[in-house]
Design a protein around this motif. Structure first.
Motif, short mmCIF file in Angstrom:
data_model
loop_
_atom_site.label_atom_id
_atom_site.label_comp_id
_atom_site.label_asym_id
_atom_site.label_seq_id
_atom_site.Cartn_x
_atom_site.Cartn_y
_atom_site.Cartn_z
N ASN A 60 0.96 -1.16 -0.01
CA ASN A 60 0.14 -0.02 -0.15
C ASN A 60 0.90 1.20 0.07
O ASN A 60 1.87 1.32 0.57
CB ASN A 60 -0.96 0.08 1.15
CG ASN A 60 -1.67 -1.04 1.27
OD1 ASN A 60 -2.51 -1.37 0.37
ND2 ASN A 60 -2.21 -1.48 2.64
N THR A 61 0.46 2.37 -0.83
CA THR A 61 1.18 3.52 -0.56
C THR A 61 1.15 4.21 0.66
O THR A 61 -0.21 3.87 1.27
CB THR A 61 0.77 4.22 -1.82
OG1 THR A 61 -0.68 4.54 -2.02
CG2 THR A 61 1.18 3.76 -3.32
N GLY A 62 1.56 5.04 1.04
CA GLY A 62 1.55 5.53 2.23
C GLY A 62 0.40 6.55 2.64
O GLY A 62 -0.07 7.37 1.77
N LEU A 63 -0.16 6.21 3.92
CA LEU A 63 -1.36 6.84 4.58
C LEU A 63 -0.88 8.55 4.89
O LEU A 63 0.45 8.59 5.26
CB LEU A 63 -1.87 6.21 5.71
CG LEU A 63 -2.73 5.04 5.03
CD1 LEU A 63 -3.10 4.29 6.64
CD2 LEU A 63 -4.11 5.46 4.57
N PRO A 64 -1.63 9.24 5.07
CA PRO A 64 -1.17 10.68 5.64
C PRO A 64 -0.88 10.40 7.08
O PRO A 64 -1.54 9.44 7.70
CB PRO A 64 -2.82 11.24 5.55
CG PRO A 64 -3.59 10.98 4.35
CD PRO A 64 -2.95 9.42 4.34
N GLY A 65 0.16 11.00 7.55
CA GLY A 65 0.71 10.51 8.88
C GLY A 65 0.01 11.07 9.90
O GLY A 65 0.43 10.78 11.17
N GLY A 66 -1.35 11.73 9.70
CA GLY A 66 -2.06 12.18 10.92
C GLY A 66 -1.57 13.45 11.50
O GLY A 66 -0.68 14.17 10.94
N SER A 67 -2.33 13.89 12.53
CA SER A 67 -1.75 15.04 13.26
C SER A 67 -2.13 14.90 14.84
O SER A 67 -2.88 14.04 15.08
CB SER A 67 -2.66 16.23 12.72
OG SER A 67 -4.02 16.09 12.93
N PRO A 68 -1.49 15.79 15.57
CA PRO A 68 -1.77 15.74 16.98
C PRO A 68 -3.28 16.12 17.11
O PRO A 68 -3.74 16.98 16.42
CB PRO A 68 -1.07 16.83 17.59
CG PRO A 68 0.35 16.98 16.77
CD PRO A 68 -0.25 16.91 15.19
N SER A 69 -3.88 15.37 18.25
CA SER A 69 -5.43 15.43 18.27
C SER A 69 -5.66 16.81 18.49
O SER A 69 -7.01 17.41 17.98
CB SER A 69 -5.94 14.70 19.44
OG SER A 69 -5.07 15.12 20.50
N TYR A 70 -4.97 17.84 19.01
CA TYR A 70 -5.42 19.27 19.29
C TYR A 70 -5.00 20.04 18.27
O TYR A 70 -5.34 21.32 18.22
CB TYR A 70 -4.45 19.74 20.48
CG TYR A 70 -3.20 19.53 20.50
CD1 TYR A 70 -2.55 20.54 19.53
CD2 TYR A 70 -2.34 18.51 20.94
CE1 TYR A 70 -1.01 20.21 19.49
CE2 TYR A 70 -1.12 18.39 20.63
CZ TYR A 70 -0.50 19.23 20.09
OH TYR A 70 1.08 18.91 19.86
N ALA A 71 -4.30 19.71 17.13
CA ALA A 71 -3.61 20.40 15.87
C ALA A 71 -4.75 20.61 14.80
O ALA A 71 -5.60 19.62 14.64
CB ALA A 71 -2.34 19.92 15.63
N ASP A 72 -4.56 21.41 13.94
CA ASP A 72 -5.20 21.90 12.65
C ASP A 72 -4.64 20.84 11.50
O ASP A 72 -3.47 20.84 11.24
CB ASP A 72 -5.17 23.13 12.17
CG ASP A 72 -5.90 23.61 10.98
OD1 ASP A 72 -6.48 22.55 10.57
OD2 ASP A 72 -5.98 24.68 10.66
N PRO A 73 -5.65 19.76 11.38
CA PRO A 73 -4.83 18.89 10.31
C PRO A 73 -4.47 19.44 8.82
O PRO A 73 -3.78 18.89 8.12
CB PRO A 73 -6.09 17.99 10.05
CG PRO A 73 -7.36 18.74 10.53
CD PRO A 73 -6.86 19.51 11.65
N TYR A 74 -4.95 20.80 8.83
CA TYR A 74 -4.44 21.29 7.37
C TYR A 74 -2.90 21.76 7.57
O TYR A 74 -2.24 22.11 6.33
CB TYR A 74 -5.39 22.45 7.25
CG TYR A 74 -6.82 22.40 6.45
CD1 TYR A 74 -7.00 22.65 5.07
CD2 TYR A 74 -7.58 21.89 7.51
CE1 TYR A 74 -8.06 22.30 4.77
CE2 TYR A 74 -9.07 21.52 6.71
CZ TYR A 74 -9.08 21.73 5.32
OH TYR A 74 -10.25 21.45 4.65
N ASN A 75 -2.37 21.82 8.72
CA ASN A 75 -0.87 22.04 8.87
C ASN A 75 -0.16 20.76 9.12
O ASN A 75 1.09 20.82 9.12
CB ASN A 75 -0.55 22.68 10.15
CG ASN A 75 -1.45 24.06 10.01
OD1 ASN A 75 -1.62 24.71 9.21
ND2 ASN A 75 -1.83 24.47 11.17
N TYR A 76 -0.82 19.51 8.83
CA TYR A 76 -0.11 18.27 8.76
C TYR A 76 -0.40 17.38 7.72
O TYR A 76 -1.35 16.55 7.72
CB TYR A 76 -0.30 17.66 10.22
CG TYR A 76 0.16 18.39 11.40
CD1 TYR A 76 1.48 18.00 12.01
CD2 TYR A 76 -0.39 19.31 12.06
CE1 TYR A 76 2.05 18.59 13.06
CE2 TYR A 76 0.09 19.94 12.95
CZ TYR A 76 1.31 19.59 13.65
OH TYR A 76 1.85 20.40 14.90
#
Length: 822
Positions: free
Chosen positions: A721-737
């Motif tokens: 499988n190609t790589g998934l998005p690496g996620g973001s800290p639960s408190y953070a804006d996912p648009y920055n990660y």
């Protein structure tokens, strides 16, 4: 517009041409009373004849538009005879269970290609039992299918065509089953509900499924447990645990029972991870299915399950190397503390089937599910983030030689959940031998009572400076300027929720089979309705909400010489929120969360053909989904935390291909390929990749044996499988990660020496008590690939940088396996 053009371009792959023929084909599988395949049986249809292979499969071409007498014989079984008249190019499925007591005359047909028309993938129980995997079973095989994605071999969870783990329906004997609520990591899921040794049939649909299936957005896994016909027993043992299964039948054949006990210890796999730990996760599961035939018209059955999972986790240390060749970085962590988790689930379901008349069947299903779960941990992690000595030959090669930042993290939780779910359902099925029309309907009531307490906080200290909670949004310039604001945990979730949800749902659907010239077509049309309301202590009673989900399928089989079938299916699918989808990131229940909606279109092609004189099938599907009222979420391992605000829209499109057949005579193998793209738009801020945006997928399931040593068999299970998005800290804006993990590469191999089975006989005296006996050797993660499931986010207080540290999964592991059947 671009997405629509891409979708149309994919659909061009499904056009075929052929010519007309005045023949038909009969194919099927021959089984004994224990549902084992019968090899070398003779199948005669007038002048034509065929021999069943090791899997019991046979295929024979016969003239159309005339009565054909099909005669099935075998030296160990009584003869079976039936008379069939087929239309030109008709593909007739004739599955027969031969017995040793009496000849069978007349109707012995089990199905007529219904699953092919519906676009359902059927998986043989033998394949499920033999294919190796760190979490062997039904879900292990599903992950090799196109459109099914997972990058966690310690988890039985899977995502389908851009959906998440909570969007998949699972049925056992038409009874919906549930999973634990507080799933936090791959090691804490325990066993799959499905006991492989009890399985008779597995059907899987990746989308466009009928109205009779429930209210989820992604997929349906429909499992049928077998009905025992005689006493038999099976024992499986390996370094990961074992199982024992017993089939019992009364003398008058009215009562039957199959009971399975399973035990699993994941220590072997967990100890291959990079975190050094004292960890012994153990899982115990008991399942039983009791059948009673009260009369020829009335049948009763009871399905029961008790499952207990225990985790005593004491991490010691961890070092993770990442970065680049020019700039290698390492995270060193030293732990103190422990985690103690418990999951106890009880499940029971009573099912009654009453044949009112030849044309009318009623089913009554009542079930109860009770789970008690706890997550209790206090773990302190002291970490150092530094540069690694990359000079080959240096005495400190591979060690951290310069620290960029040090700190500590204290995590605490006292989470407890008690959930009780009741279901009562009635179903009706109307059909007629003189008509091609069928009508199905059902009505269901569900009562959910959930008591949940969540107390979870995290404190972070970096270089001696306590970091304030991001939710306070207080500017600070540590360590250069002293921080004088309020002290608060870096993350803090506290809530107590007593929630009741009442649900009423129902469906009605119509099936029809017709003819277009010499060709055939099938239509299925139906609608589902679902009404629910959320109430409880300390929350405002939610609004009464209702959804309607129209769905339809159309399939056509042209009168071509090529055996091709085309399908078009779709509809409006809704997923009313379950408890976990109502609870936001702060632990607060939002009672008016709407049902997520998906407009789903699937275009498919099913092509059966012969290659090297053996049967093959190519299944292709293109799909498009438009989602609204999306409930966005973040993923921590396999733990999902929802925003519970329906503030997003999304789309998914892609194509799946699967080629399966006898690449090696007498064995079934397949190759699958999938492409998908899924993005979401949160609150009008623009489209970003969803957490399950796994673009490319390759899967291979291969079986082989040595021609000179047929007892020695080989199995290979490979997934890329190609790589998934690496996620973001639960408190953070996912648009920055929006960075992605590395590609997931996994290969599991198994080697088995079969002393005796249905195809391999033996005259040795010591083997006479056994129906089957095999000894196997398995290699998990054959090429020792370093796969990551998510990132751990570590902050460097000096540079104010946030580092995503990969959480790597298991390394190469070896296992021994013994299979015994009496």
């Amino acid at each position: 517009m671009k997405r629509i053009i891409d979708f149309i371009a994919i659909c061009i792959l499904f056009i075929g041409l052929s010519s007309y023929a005045q023949t038909a084909r009969i194919k099927g599988v021959l089984l004994d009373e224990s549902n084992k395949p019968i090899a070398k049986a003779s199948v005669k249809a007038n002048a034509a004849s065929a021999i069943s292979n090791e899997n019991g499969f046979f295929q024979i071409t016969v003239p159309a538009n005339q009565k054909i007498t099909v005669e099935i014989t075998h030296v160990s079984f009584k003869k079976a005879v039936t008379v069939i008249e087929l239309k030109p190019n008709e593909d007739y499925e004739l599955n027969v269970v031969l017995n040793q007591r009496a000849e069978q005359l007349g109707e012995v047909v089990v199905s007529k290609g219904r699953k092919r028309v519906e676009g359902v993938t059927t998986i043989a129980p033998e394949v499920i039992r033999t294919i190796p995997g760190a979490n062997a079973g039904v879900e292990n095989i599903l992950k090799t299918l196109p459109g099914v994605y997972s990058n966690n071999e310690l988890s039985t969870q899977y995502a389908v065509r851009g959906g998440n783990y909570d969007e998949n329906l699972v049925y056992v004997n038409e009874i919906e089953v549930y999973r634990p609520f507080l799933i936090r990591s791959g090691q804490q899921e325990g066993l799959s509900f499905t006991n492989t040794e009890m399985v008779q049939n597995v059907d899987f649909s990746a989308g466009g499924f009928q109205a009779k299936y429930g209210d989820k957005l992604s997929s349906v896994l429909d499992i049928t447990y077998r009905r025992p016909t005689k006493f038999q027993a099976a024992v499986d043992a390996s370094l990961l645990g074992g199982s024992a299964t017993v089939d019992l039948v009364s003398k008058n054949q009215k009562w039957s029972n199959i009971t399975g006990v399973r035990y699993r210890d994941n220590s072997l796999l967990v100890k291959s991870q990079e975190t050094e730990t004292n960890f012994r996760p153990t899982f115990v599961d008991v399942q039983t299915l009791i059948n009673f035939d009260a009369s020829t018209k009335w049948q009763w059955s009871f399905l029961g399950n008790i499952s207990q999972n225990r985790y005593n986790y004491q991490p010691i240390s961890r070092q993770t190397n990442f970065g680049t060749i020019d700039n290698p970085i390492a995270l060193q962590v030293f732990y103190d503390g422990q985690e103690k988790d418990r999951y106890l689930t009880l499940f029971g379901a009573l099912k009654s089937v009453y044949q009112v008349s030849d044309d009318f069947k009623l089913k009554f299903i009542g079930s109860a599910y009770h789970t008690q779960e706890q997550e209790h941990f206090d773990i302190e992690a002291q970490y150092a983030l530094g540069e690694v000595d990359s000079n080959i030959g240096s005495e400190t090669f591979g060690d951290v030689v310069y620290s960029r930042g040090v700190g500590s993290q204290l995590s605490h939780a006292r989470n407890n959940l008690d959930a009780l779910i009741f279901n009562a359902e009635v179903k009706g099925f109307h059909s007629s031998k003189t008509s091609e029309h069928q009508v199905e309907w059902g009505f269901k009531y569900t009562k959910e009572d959930i008591r949940d307490r969540i107390v979870e906080w995290e404190a972070i200290d970096s270089a001696g400076f306590s970091l304030p909670a991001p939710i306070l949004d207080i500017p600070h310039d540590q360590p250069y300027t002293p921080y004088t604001g309020p002290l608060a945990p870096y993350q803090n979730v506290r809530a107590t929720n007593f929630v009741q949800i009442n649900r009423f749902s129902g469906y009605a659907q119509w099936n029809y089979r017709g003819e277009i010239g010499a060709g055939e077509y099938w239509i299925n049309a139906g609608v589902r309705a679902h009404q629910w309301q959320v109430s409880g202590d300390n929350i405002v009673t939610g609004d009464s909400q209702i959804t309607f989900s129209p769905r339809a399928q159309f399939a056509i089989k042209p009168a071509w010489e090529m055996d091709m079938l085309f399908r078009l299916s779709g509809g409006v699918y809704h997923q009313p929120p379950f408890y976990r989808e109502l609870r936001d990131a702060a632990g607060v229940v939002q009672p008016n969360v709407k049902a997520q909606q998906s407009v789903h279109i699937v275009l498919g092609n099913d092509y059966s053909f012969k290659m090297w004189g053996r049967p093959f099938k190519l299944v292709s599907e293109a799909y498009y989904k438009h989602l609204s009222d999306v409930n966005t979420y973040t993923i921590d391992n396999v733990r999902i935390r929802y925003a519970a605000n329906n503030d997003a829209t999304a789309y998914v499109y892609g194509a799946d291909f699967r080629l399966n057949g006898e690449f090696v005579p007498g064995t079934e193998s397949w190759f699958s390929f999938g492409y998908l793209k899924t993005e979401e738009n949160q609150d009008g801020k623009g489209y970003i990749a969803r957490p399950t945006d796994q673009r490319l997928k390759f899967g291979l399931l291969f079986q082989d044996y040595m021609p000179n040593i047929p007892n020695l068999k080989m199995y290979l299970n490979l997934v890329y499988n190609t790589g998934l998005p690496g996620g973001s800290p639960s408190y953070a804006d996912p648009y920055n990660y929006q960075l992605r993990l590395k590609d997931y590469r996994r290969a599991d191999a198994g080697f088995s020496y079969v002393f005796k089975d249905t195809a391999i006989k033996s005259n040795k005296n010591w083997l006479k008590p056994f129906r089957e006996l095999a000894l196997g050797f398995e290699i998990f993660n054959l090429f020792n690939n370093q796969n990551a499931i998510t990132n751990t986010w570590v902050r460097d207080v000096y540079t104010k940088s946030q580092y995503g540290i990969p959480n790597y999964m298991t390394t190469r592991t070896f296992n021994l396996k013994l299979n015994v059947r009496l």
